[in-house]
Design a protein around this motif. Structure first.
Motif, mmCIF file in Angstrom:
data_model
loop_
_atom_site.group_PDB
_atom_site.id
_atom_site.type_symbol
_atom_site.label_atom_id
_atom_site.label_comp_id
_atom_site.label_asym_id
_atom_site.label_seq_id
_atom_site.Cartn_x
_atom_site.Cartn_y
_atom_site.Cartn_z
ATOM 1 N N SER A 105 -32.748 18.471 -0.392
ATOM 2 C CA SER A 105 -33.653 19.540 -0.792
ATOM 3 C C SER A 105 -34.560 20.015 0.342
ATOM 4 O O SER A 105 -34.813 21.203 0.486
ATOM 5 C CB SER A 105 -34.501 19.068 -1.975
ATOM 6 O OG SER A 105 -35.312 20.101 -2.438
ATOM 7 N N TRP A 171 -28.667 27.452 -4.028
ATOM 8 C CA TRP A 171 -29.398 26.205 -3.781
ATOM 9 C C TRP A 171 -30.842 26.506 -3.380
ATOM 10 O O TRP A 171 -31.782 25.923 -3.919
ATOM 11 C CB TRP A 171 -28.662 25.439 -2.696
ATOM 12 C CG TRP A 171 -29.222 24.140 -2.253
ATOM 13 C CD1 TRP A 171 -29.484 23.039 -3.014
ATOM 14 C CD2 TRP A 171 -29.532 23.760 -0.904
ATOM 15 N NE1 TRP A 171 -29.936 22.006 -2.227
ATOM 16 C CE2 TRP A 171 -29.966 22.429 -0.932
ATOM 17 C CE3 TRP A 171 -29.452 24.435 0.319
ATOM 18 C CZ2 TRP A 171 -30.346 21.749 0.222
ATOM 19 C CZ3 TRP A 171 -29.823 23.754 1.467
ATOM 20 C CH2 TRP A 171 -30.270 22.426 1.412
ATOM 21 N N SER A 174 -33.085 27.587 -6.221
ATOM 22 C CA SER A 174 -33.203 26.665 -7.354
ATOM 23 C C SER A 174 -34.512 25.906 -7.398
ATOM 24 O O SER A 174 -34.738 25.121 -8.318
ATOM 25 C CB SER A 174 -32.031 25.679 -7.349
ATOM 26 O OG SER A 174 -30.831 26.370 -7.570
ATOM 27 N N ARG A 178 -34.020 21.167 -6.566
ATOM 28 C CA ARG A 178 -32.646 21.606 -6.290
ATOM 29 C C ARG A 178 -31.704 20.468 -5.951
ATOM 30 O O ARG A 178 -30.511 20.573 -6.143
ATOM 31 C CB ARG A 178 -32.640 22.644 -5.164
ATOM 32 C CG ARG A 178 -33.026 22.107 -3.826
ATOM 33 C CD ARG A 178 -33.062 23.176 -2.737
ATOM 34 N NE ARG A 178 -33.946 24.268 -2.987
ATOM 35 C CZ ARG A 178 -35.235 24.305 -2.650
ATOM 36 N NH1 ARG A 178 -35.780 23.248 -2.067
ATOM 37 N NH2 ARG A 178 -35.959 25.353 -2.889
ATOM 38 N N LEU A 181 -27.232 19.946 -1.410
ATOM 39 C CA LEU A 181 -26.419 21.158 -1.331
ATOM 40 C C LEU A 181 -24.974 20.905 -1.768
ATOM 41 O O LEU A 181 -24.328 21.791 -2.332
ATOM 42 C CB LEU A 181 -26.444 21.703 0.108
ATOM 43 C CG LEU A 181 -25.544 22.901 0.423
ATOM 44 C CD1 LEU A 181 -25.851 24.086 -0.488
ATOM 45 C CD2 LEU A 181 -25.661 23.281 1.886
ATOM 46 N N TYR A 184 -23.456 22.197 -5.130
ATOM 47 C CA TYR A 184 -23.412 23.657 -5.198
ATOM 48 C C TYR A 184 -22.177 24.175 -4.461
ATOM 49 O O TYR A 184 -21.479 25.070 -4.942
ATOM 50 C CB TYR A 184 -24.671 24.270 -4.570
ATOM 51 C CG TYR A 184 -25.943 24.021 -5.341
ATOM 52 C CD1 TYR A 184 -26.442 24.980 -6.228
ATOM 53 C CD2 TYR A 184 -26.672 22.848 -5.177
ATOM 54 C CE1 TYR A 184 -27.622 24.768 -6.923
ATOM 55 C CE2 TYR A 184 -27.845 22.625 -5.874
ATOM 56 C CZ TYR A 184 -28.320 23.586 -6.747
ATOM 57 O OH TYR A 184 -29.486 23.363 -7.439
#
Length: 196
Positions: A105, A171, A174, A178, A181, A184
């Motif tokens: 994140s 991402w 979000s 989140r 990655l 996603y």
């Protein structure tokens, strides 16, 4: 005894790509992208202008530290794959996921969350495109070496790069919860590969 730091420099002289990147982003928030100079970034980081250019070719390069690292991981992951021609697509998928796996994140690219502060900078778009083209060449070459014809390999490579770009945008939007990655990217890639 350690000599006192200069009052004009806010950080010790130890430099790294990440320190210069952080200094640049602070200044972009304060002054905007076009209102920030390399000299200001170097001063904020507590290093010389020459030190900045030891790490980056231009001011806009500071945006791509994570992307450049992901490209290096992609090269390594593709080299590690021992796929047969029928398995080239799955090998590419695995390599792409390995390339983004470390991104948590806190690694969301500044440009994806602060674009309004940067504005429309053609040099940034050009440097991003050259990096995506490098990744597409890596994927295309791998697929071709594993029996995929060049037109299909190129189309698939650019489609998969677009998946990563779309996933990274989702991402970034979000919010703080989140997570990583990789999920996603996996969702976006799987959606496209289902069409092949």
């Amino acid at each position: 005894m350690t000599p006192p730091r200069s009052a004009t420099r806010g950080r010790p002289p130890a430099a790294s790509r990440e320190l210069l990147q952080e200094s640049a982003f602070e200044l972009f928030v304060e002054n905007g992208y076009t209102g920030t100079t390399v000299d200001q970034i170097a001063m904020r980081a507590g290093v010389s202008r020459n030190t900045f250019f030891n790490y980056f070719e231009a001011k806009g390069e500071v945006f791509w530290v994570e992307l450049d690292a992901a490209t290096e991981r992609l090269k390594t992951a593709l080299a590690d794959q021992a796929a047969q021609p029928a398995d080239a697509t799955n090998a590419i998928r695995s390599a792409m996921l390995a390339a983004v796996a470390p991104l948590e994140s806190q690694h969301v690219p500044f440009i994806l969350t602060q674009y309004d502060l940067i504005g429309s900078a053609a040099e940034l778009q050009a440097s991003a495109m050259s990096r995506f083209a490098t990744q597409a060449r890596l994927l295309t070459g791998f697929a071709q070496r594993h029996g995929v014809d060049s037109a299909t390999a190129r189309a698939q490579a650019y489609s998969l790069i677009a998946c990563v770009v779309a996933a990274a945008q989702e991402w970034a939007q979000s919010g703080p919860q989140r997570g990583r990655l990789e999920p996603y990217v996996a969702r976006a890639i799987d959606a496209v590969l289902a069409a092949y």
